[in-house]
Design a protein around this motif. Structure first.
Motif, PDB file in Angstrom:
ATOM      1  N   LEU A 105     -52.589  15.817  59.415  1.00  0.00           N
ATOM      2  CA  LEU A 105     -52.584  16.038  57.712  1.00  0.00           C
ATOM      3  C   LEU A 105     -51.419  17.145  57.351  1.00  0.00           C
ATOM      4  O   LEU A 105     -51.716  18.460  56.901  1.00  0.00           O
ATOM      5  CB  LEU A 105     -54.039  16.549  57.401  1.00  0.00           C
ATOM      6  N   HIS A 106     -50.420  16.584  56.218  1.00  0.00           N
ATOM      7  CA  HIS A 106     -50.014  17.370  55.984  1.00  0.00           C
ATOM      8  C   HIS A 106     -50.449  17.194  53.854  1.00  0.00           C
ATOM      9  O   HIS A 106     -49.802  16.067  53.433  1.00  0.00           O
ATOM     10  CB  HIS A 106     -48.343  16.868  56.155  1.00  0.00           C
ATOM     11  N   LEU A 107     -49.817  18.259  53.468  1.00  0.00           N
ATOM     12  CA  LEU A 107     -50.229  18.402  51.785  1.00  0.00           C
ATOM     13  C   LEU A 107     -49.748  19.254  51.157  1.00  0.00           C
ATOM     14  O   LEU A 107     -49.522  20.944  52.433  1.00  0.00           O
ATOM     15  CB  LEU A 107     -52.236  18.389  51.454  1.00  0.00           C
ATOM     16  N   PRO A 108     -49.909  19.207  50.230  1.00  0.00           N
ATOM     17  CA  PRO A 108     -49.064  20.571  49.361  1.00  0.00           C
ATOM     18  C   PRO A 108     -49.961  22.053  49.829  1.00  0.00           C
ATOM     19  O   PRO A 108     -49.110  22.835  49.249  1.00  0.00           O
ATOM     20  CB  PRO A 108     -48.562  20.372  48.123  1.00  0.00           C
ATOM     21  N   ASP A 109     -50.715  21.460  49.988  1.00  0.00           N
ATOM     22  CA  ASP A 109     -51.912  23.021  50.155  1.00  0.00           C
ATOM     23  C   ASP A 109     -52.659  22.872  51.839  1.00  0.00           C
ATOM     24  O   ASP A 109     -54.185  22.374  51.672  1.00  0.00           O
ATOM     25  CB  ASP A 109     -52.948  23.071  48.854  1.00  0.00           C
ATOM     26  N   SER A 110     -51.393  22.485  52.072  1.00  0.00           N
ATOM     27  CA  SER A 110     -52.581  22.544  53.842  1.00  0.00           C
ATOM     28  C   SER A 110     -53.497  23.728  54.668  1.00  0.00           C
ATOM     29  O   SER A 110     -54.012  23.531  54.690  1.00  0.00           O
ATOM     30  CB  SER A 110     -50.896  22.232  54.446  1.00  0.00           C
ATOM     31  N   ASP A 133     -44.346  20.401  62.471  1.00  0.00           N
ATOM     32  CA  ASP A 133     -43.850  22.126  62.596  1.00  0.00           C
ATOM     33  C   ASP A 133     -42.710  21.901  61.616  1.00  0.00           C
ATOM     34  O   ASP A 133     -42.175  20.972  61.702  1.00  0.00           O
ATOM     35  CB  ASP A 133     -43.809  22.926  63.799  1.00  0.00           C
ATOM     36  N   VAL A 134     -42.239  23.064  60.316  1.00  0.00           N
ATOM     37  CA  VAL A 134     -41.496  23.380  59.394  1.00  0.00           C
ATOM     38  C   VAL A 134     -39.877  23.101  60.523  1.00  0.00           C
ATOM     39  O   VAL A 134     -38.871  22.512  60.202  1.00  0.00           O
ATOM     40  CB  VAL A 134     -41.182  24.157  59.156  1.00  0.00           C
ATOM     41  N   ASP A 135     -39.908  23.615  61.764  1.00  0.00           N
ATOM     42  CA  ASP A 135     -38.671  23.475  63.121  1.00  0.00           C
ATOM     43  C   ASP A 135     -38.415  21.984  63.223  1.00  0.00           C
ATOM     44  O   ASP A 135     -37.515  21.702  64.633  1.00  0.00           O
ATOM     45  CB  ASP A 135     -39.253  24.953  64.234  1.00  0.00           C
ATOM     46  N   ASN A 136     -39.625  21.283  62.521  1.00  0.00           N
ATOM     47  CA  ASN A 136     -39.440  19.948  63.365  1.00  0.00           C
ATOM     48  C   ASN A 136     -37.957  18.894  62.552  1.00  0.00           C
ATOM     49  O   ASN A 136     -37.267  18.447  63.363  1.00  0.00           O
ATOM     50  CB  ASN A 136     -40.866  19.015  62.999  1.00  0.00           C
ATOM     51  N   ILE A 137     -38.735  19.430  61.651  1.00  0.00           N
ATOM     52  CA  ILE A 137     -37.202  19.046  60.646  1.00  0.00           C
ATOM     53  C   ILE A 137     -35.225  19.253  61.913  1.00  0.00           C
ATOM     54  O   ILE A 137     -34.120  18.915  61.899  1.00  0.00           O
ATOM     55  CB  ILE A 137     -36.483  19.630  59.433  1.00  0.00           C
ATOM     56  N   ALA A 138     -35.529  20.631  62.139  1.00  0.00           N
ATOM     57  CA  ALA A 138     -34.222  21.120  62.719  1.00  0.00           C
ATOM     58  C   ALA A 138     -33.975  20.201  63.869  1.00  0.00           C
ATOM     59  O   ALA A 138     -32.924  19.794  64.353  1.00  0.00           O
ATOM     60  CB  ALA A 138     -33.968  22.266  63.140  1.00  0.00           C
ATOM     61  N   ALA A 148     -41.993  22.016  52.692  1.00  0.00           N
ATOM     62  CA  ALA A 148     -43.809  22.861  51.677  1.00  0.00           C
ATOM     63  C   ALA A 148     -44.878  22.575  52.137  1.00  0.00           C
ATOM     64  O   ALA A 148     -45.680  22.907  52.093  1.00  0.00           O
ATOM     65  CB  ALA A 148     -43.212  22.877  50.478  1.00  0.00           C
ATOM     66  N   ILE A 149     -44.768  21.138  53.272  1.00  0.00           N
ATOM     67  CA  ILE A 149     -46.151  20.245  53.623  1.00  0.00           C
ATOM     68  C   ILE A 149     -46.298  20.802  55.071  1.00  0.00           C
ATOM     69  O   ILE A 149     -46.650  19.921  55.266  1.00  0.00           O
ATOM     70  CB  ILE A 149     -46.150  19.384  52.749  1.00  0.00           C
ATOM     71  N   LEU A 150     -45.153  21.480  55.623  1.00  0.00           N
ATOM     72  CA  LEU A 150     -45.057  21.042  56.812  1.00  0.00           C
ATOM     73  C   LEU A 150     -46.161  22.577  57.875  1.00  0.00           C
ATOM     74  O   LEU A 150     -46.245  23.378  57.273  1.00  0.00           O
ATOM     75  CB  LEU A 150     -43.793  21.447  57.813  1.00  0.00           C
TER      76      LEU A 150
END
Length: 200
Positions: A105-110, A133-138, A148-150
């Protein structure tokens, strides 16, 4: 994506978007619990709710996509789950439950959303949250590319108040064998997992 966009995605899918099994970490944590009442938040086409129901949980599957819920209800065992169309920001259960699970569930207000669903956990109950996780991007894993939603472990820990004991809150690497998509995906993914228990 809003509810209409998710409806379109589910209608275009051949039998479902997500894998037929919940993430391995969710299976591992919940398999150790005694069955009771549960809410599967953002249930999508129902994989986690159905898995829990098969194991004796009295489960509610919550999602804002009517098309996703229709797929879930049509799957084998679908009549064992209470499927509810609702928005996590507005819906409220009639009573707290023994288990609340939220997968991707990924939301701007997670953080606020996790805090809200945590309030649905009964004293002595369990909260399980897993998401990209935000590290998933890299890492090049499947999933949203907007940081912002991770999730991060810090974000999920910060969403809980003093009523909860955090048993686990960390980054985990999920192999392609534990893909969240029905058709799989080749790369490993980095998730954050939270496992917490509400104090009695």
């Amino acid at each position: 994506m809003d509810a209409a966009q998710w409806d379109e995605r589910y209608r275009a899918s051949a039998g479902g978007v997500w894998a037929t099994q919940p993430p391995a970490v969710v299976r591992e944590i919940t398999a150790a619990l005694s069955a009771g009442t549960a809410i599967d938040v953002a249930t999508g086409d129902g994989r986690t709710a159905l898995w829990l129901a098969e194991r004796g949980w009295r489960c509610t599957g919550l999602d804002f996509s009517s098309a996703g819920l229709a797929l879930a209800a049509a799957r084998p065992g679908g009549d064992a789950v209470d499927w509810v169309e609702g928005d996590v920001h507005a819906w409220q259960p009639a009573a707290p439950v023994d288990l609340v699970v939220s997968c991707y569930l990924h939301l701007p207000d997670s953080a606020a959303a996790v805090s809200r669903i945590a309030a649905w956990v009964a004293p002595g109950g369990t909260l399980v949250v897993v998401g990209h996780d935000v590290d998933n991007i890299a890492a090049g894993g499947h999933g949203p590319s907007d940081p912002a939603i991770l999730y991060t472990p810090e974000l999920l820990r910060g969403a809980l108040d003093e009523r909860f004991d955090v048993l686990r809150c960390e980054r985990v690497t999920r192999s392609s064998a534990d893909a969240e998509l029905r058709d799989g995906h080749p790369a490993a993914a980095v998730d954050t997992v939270l496992h917490a228990v509400r104090r009695t």
